[in-house]
Design an enzyme around this catalytic site. Structure first.
Site, PDB file in Angstrom:
ATOM      1  N   CYS A  82       0.824  -1.209   0.000  1.00 41.78           N
ATOM      2  CA  CYS A  82       0.000   0.000   0.000  1.00 41.78           C
ATOM      3  C   CYS A  82       0.866   1.270   0.000  1.00 41.78           C
ATOM      4  O   CYS A  82       1.424   1.607  -1.036  1.00 41.78           O
ATOM      5  CB  CYS A  82      -0.997  -0.061   1.153  1.00 41.78           C
ATOM      6  SG  CYS A  82      -2.384   1.041   0.889  1.00 41.78           S
ATOM      7  N   HIS A 176      -3.049  -5.039   1.639  1.00 45.07           N
ATOM      8  CA  HIS A 176      -2.264  -5.233   2.870  1.00 45.07           C
ATOM      9  C   HIS A 176      -2.148  -6.712   3.209  1.00 45.07           C
ATOM     10  O   HIS A 176      -2.976  -7.232   3.966  1.00 45.07           O
ATOM     11  CB  HIS A 176      -2.949  -4.532   4.048  1.00 45.07           C
ATOM     12  CG  HIS A 176      -2.944  -3.043   3.980  1.00 45.07           C
ATOM     13  ND1 HIS A 176      -1.929  -2.282   4.511  1.00 45.07           N
ATOM     14  CD2 HIS A 176      -3.810  -2.173   3.434  1.00 45.07           C
ATOM     15  CE1 HIS A 176      -2.185  -0.998   4.314  1.00 45.07           C
ATOM     16  NE2 HIS A 176      -3.323  -0.902   3.655  1.00 45.07           N
ATOM     17  N   GLU A 178      -0.314  -7.953   5.249  1.00 43.40           N
ATOM     18  CA  GLU A 178       0.007  -8.044   6.681  1.00 43.40           C
ATOM     19  C   GLU A 178      -1.246  -8.054   7.555  1.00 43.40           C
ATOM     20  O   GLU A 178      -1.163  -8.318   8.749  1.00 43.40           O
ATOM     21  CB  GLU A 178       0.932  -6.883   7.100  1.00 43.40           C
ATOM     22  CG  GLU A 178       0.323  -5.487   7.081  1.00 43.40           C
ATOM     23  CD  GLU A 178       0.309  -4.833   5.703  1.00 43.40           C
ATOM     24  OE1 GLU A 178       0.422  -5.553   4.693  1.00 43.40           O
ATOM     25  OE2 GLU A 178       0.171  -3.596   5.638  1.00 43.40           O
TER      26      GLU A 178
HETATM   27  N1  GLN Z   1      -3.352   6.451   0.809  1.00 38.79           N
HETATM   28  C1  GLN Z   1      -2.186   6.171   1.584  1.00 38.79           C
HETATM   29  C2  GLN Z   1      -0.970   6.941   1.082  1.00 38.79           C
HETATM   30  O1  GLN Z   1      -1.042   7.714   0.192  1.00 38.79           O
HETATM   31  C3  GLN Z   1      -1.850   4.702   1.606  1.00 38.79           C
HETATM   32  C4  GLN Z   1      -2.885   3.955   2.416  1.00 38.79           C
HETATM   33  C5  GLN Z   1      -2.389   2.717   3.084  1.00 38.79           C
HETATM   34  O2  GLN Z   1      -1.186   2.395   3.161  1.00 38.79           O
HETATM   35  N2  GLN Z   1      -3.324   2.022   3.634  1.00 38.79           N
HETATM   36  O3  GLN Z   1       0.079   6.740   1.618  1.00 38.79           O
END
Ligand code: GLN
Length: 202
Positions: A82, A176, A178
């Site tokens: 992410c 994710h 994790e």
């Molecule tokens: N939108 C977040 C960002 O720009 C990422 C979101 C996440 O890691 N759950 O970092």
């Protein structure tokens, strides 16, 4: 390299604890990385989910951005989930003012790409290299991969949208792995990417 590689989790912000737990489960020796000496000691690194703008700012505040880029260029395996995927992107859309990435994966990533209505959702995904039933993907204000260069392997799509890629030793997921109880993406990272063969499990 030893059967149990040392894998760091960048521990500046984000879901560090969850990655540490998963990596420990799959047999890695885990180190939280906050400074240069800790980074120098790891065989591979996880960039956690969290907030990419904050992680970027802290990387630069703690003088880690340059050394991290050097390690990536030198071939250190990295798993980014992410926000970590965002940090691994060579090109970034919807970036915050002044936001930088570590880079390394020849891809364009769009932040917060799934819109407000679906801020957060879950989906079952086929991920190349991960055997067995689909991976249950948790997406939270997730990015998407808009395009990839020719050296980048697409590992998973949600409909037409690319949500997992691999570029050499760099692995990135928009979701994710994790979160939730499935350790197969971490196992895939540690076994096939960090040590390059099935690990001897503890
Ligand atoms: N939108 C977040 C960002 O720009 C990422 C979101 C996440 O890691 N759950 O970092």
């Amino acid at each position: 390299m030893a059967a149990s590689p040392t894998v760091g989790v960048l521990a500046l912000q984000g879901d560090v604890v969850e990655h540490v737990r998963m990596l420990t489960t799959v047999g890695a020796t885990v180190v939280e990385v906050r400074r240069e000496a800790e980074l120098a000691a790891v065989d591979g690194l996880v960039l956690p989910g969290g907030e990419s703008t904050t992680i970027d700012r802290l990387l630069r505040t703690f003088d880690l951005m340059g050394v991290l880029r050097d390690r990536v260029v030198a071939g250190m395996p990295v798993l980014g989930s992410c926000a970590g995927m965002i940090l691994l992107a060579d090109r970034l859309l919807d970036r915050a003012p002044g936001q930088q990435t570590v880079g390394g994966i020849d891809m364009t990533v769009e932040r917060n790409a799934f819109g407000r209505q679906v801020d957060s959702f879950e989906a079952d995904l086929d991920v190349a290299g991960v055997d067995g039933p689909p991976v249950h993907g948790v997406f939270i204000r997730a990015p998407r991969v808009v395009d990839v260069g020719s050296g980048v392997e697409v590992l998973s799509r949600l409909g037409d949208t690319i949500v997992a890629v691999r570029h050499g030793g760099l692995l990135a997921t928009a979701f994710h792995p994790e979160l939730g109880g499935d350790d197969r993406v971490h196992r895939f990272f540690v076994e096939s990417v960090v040590i390059g063969r099935p690990a001897t499990m503890p």
